[in-house]
Write a protein that holds these residues in place. Structure first.
Motif, PDB file in Angstrom:
ATOM      1  N   TYR A 116       0.825  -1.210   0.000  1.00 48.56           N
ATOM      2  CA  TYR A 116       0.000   0.000   0.000  1.00 48.56           C
ATOM      3  C   TYR A 116       0.861   1.263   0.000  1.00 48.56           C
ATOM      4  O   TYR A 116       0.487   2.273  -0.598  1.00 48.56           O
ATOM      5  CB  TYR A 116      -0.930   0.009   1.215  1.00 48.56           C
ATOM      6  N   CYS A 120       0.390   3.881  -2.970  1.00 53.35           N
ATOM      7  CA  CYS A 120      -0.041   5.263  -2.723  1.00 53.35           C
ATOM      8  C   CYS A 120       0.986   6.266  -3.231  1.00 53.35           C
ATOM      9  O   CYS A 120       0.626   7.327  -3.750  1.00 53.35           O
ATOM     10  CB  CYS A 120      -0.311   5.467  -1.232  1.00 53.35           C
ATOM     11  N   ARG A 124      -0.549   8.515  -6.085  1.00 56.23           N
ATOM     12  CA  ARG A 124      -1.041   9.753  -5.477  1.00 56.23           C
ATOM     13  C   ARG A 124      -0.063  10.926  -5.597  1.00 56.23           C
ATOM     14  O   ARG A 124      -0.354  12.023  -5.151  1.00 56.23           O
ATOM     15  CB  ARG A 124      -1.367   9.506  -4.000  1.00 56.23           C
ATOM     16  N   TYR A 138      -7.437   6.506  -4.130  1.00 52.45           N
ATOM     17  CA  TYR A 138      -7.436   5.847  -2.820  1.00 52.45           C
ATOM     18  C   TYR A 138      -7.588   6.820  -1.653  1.00 52.45           C
ATOM     19  O   TYR A 138      -7.201   6.510  -0.521  1.00 52.45           O
ATOM     20  CB  TYR A 138      -6.170   4.993  -2.646  1.00 52.45           C
TER      21      TYR A 138
END
Length: 263
Positions: A116, A120, A124, A138
């Protein structure tokens, strides 16, 4: 008078080369494995803020920081604090967010957290320290209750349509596409074959092929009694993560420690 010398460590946001990010993440995997297998310590709180690096002679070395929530593996069943669900919620494993989970904190949960963290970062951020435009992928993992985040991650990991449009990886981090898809397939392959999921989700070989996980072959369903919860029946293990993370864009990364696990 007491004098304390502290080594200067750098946050992930100061890296400027995707390959150096990859080396740091691979180092963290190796560090975590050494701590677990040799020192008997489980970190239990992997997050982007707990991963740093040092630079020596021009090379980067990953550093795993903040052991406040760590536990000794031998005490996991005896210490009250070791039984507490720990972690930083956006990076916590699906199991540990599930109120019905009673299996404790396993080492694979930290490996899921590492996935994760990389996901991310790659999805992101447009570049180091530069957030992608809103709405950022997310974002639902960073707000809401544990149950809401758990439901979102459950859909992400088990829905047959979860990656129909691929992962929303930013162009700067495009080199992580292979890593993320392979590890996603490992996690998905394990979660959909849990005995608790057997009645909800198909476990056919055809679905395994469609997911891109070509490394293992499966029968129609795994034996409930023999299911290995520590590794989701060998889907999520140090060795399988190493097989993905030991190289980046076709070139090997530096292996600092070979590890001890057999699979």
């Amino acid at each position: 008078m007491r004098v304390t010398f502290l080594e200067k460590l750098h946050p992930l946001s100061e890296l400027t080369d995707p390959r150096e990010y990859a080396q740091v993440f691979y180092d963290i995997l190796q560090i975590h494995q050494w701590l677990y297998e040799c020192a008997g310590i489980l970190h239990r709180d992997l997050s982007s803020g707990n991963i740093m690096y040092r630079r020596i002679d021009g090379k980067v070395y990953g550093v795993l920081n903040d052991f406040d929530l760590s536990s000794r593996v031998g005490d996991m069943n005896n210490s009250p604090t070791s039984k507490q669900r720990t972690g930083t919620r956006p990076f916590m494993s699906l199991d540990l967010l599930d109120p019905d989970w009673a299996g404790g904190h396993l080492y694979r949960h930290d490996l899921e957290s590492l996935f994760y963290i990389i996901l991310c970062l790659a999805c992101r951020y447009e570049a180091p320290g530069v957030p992608a435009p809103e709405p950022r992928p997310y974002s639902q993992w960073f707000s809401g209750s544990d149950e809401e985040i758990c439901n979102n991650k459950y859909k992400f990991l088990t829905s047959p349509f979860g990656l129909i449009n691929g992962l929303p990886i930013q162009s700067y981090f495009a080199g992580f596409q292979r890593w993320l898809r392979k590890i996603y397939d490992q996690l998905r392959g394990g979660y959909i074959r849990r005995p608790s999921c057997a009645k909800k989700l198909s476990t056919s070989n055809e679905e395994s092929e469609e997911s891109g996980d070509e490394d293992l072959e499966f029968s129609q369903s795994d034996n409930d009694l023999n299911f290995d919860w520590n590794t989701l029946n060998r889907h999520v293990s140090y060795a399988r993560m190493r097989s993905v993370m030991s190289s980046f864009k076709g070139k090997s990364l530096e292996t600092r420690w070979a590890g001890k696990t057999e699979f």
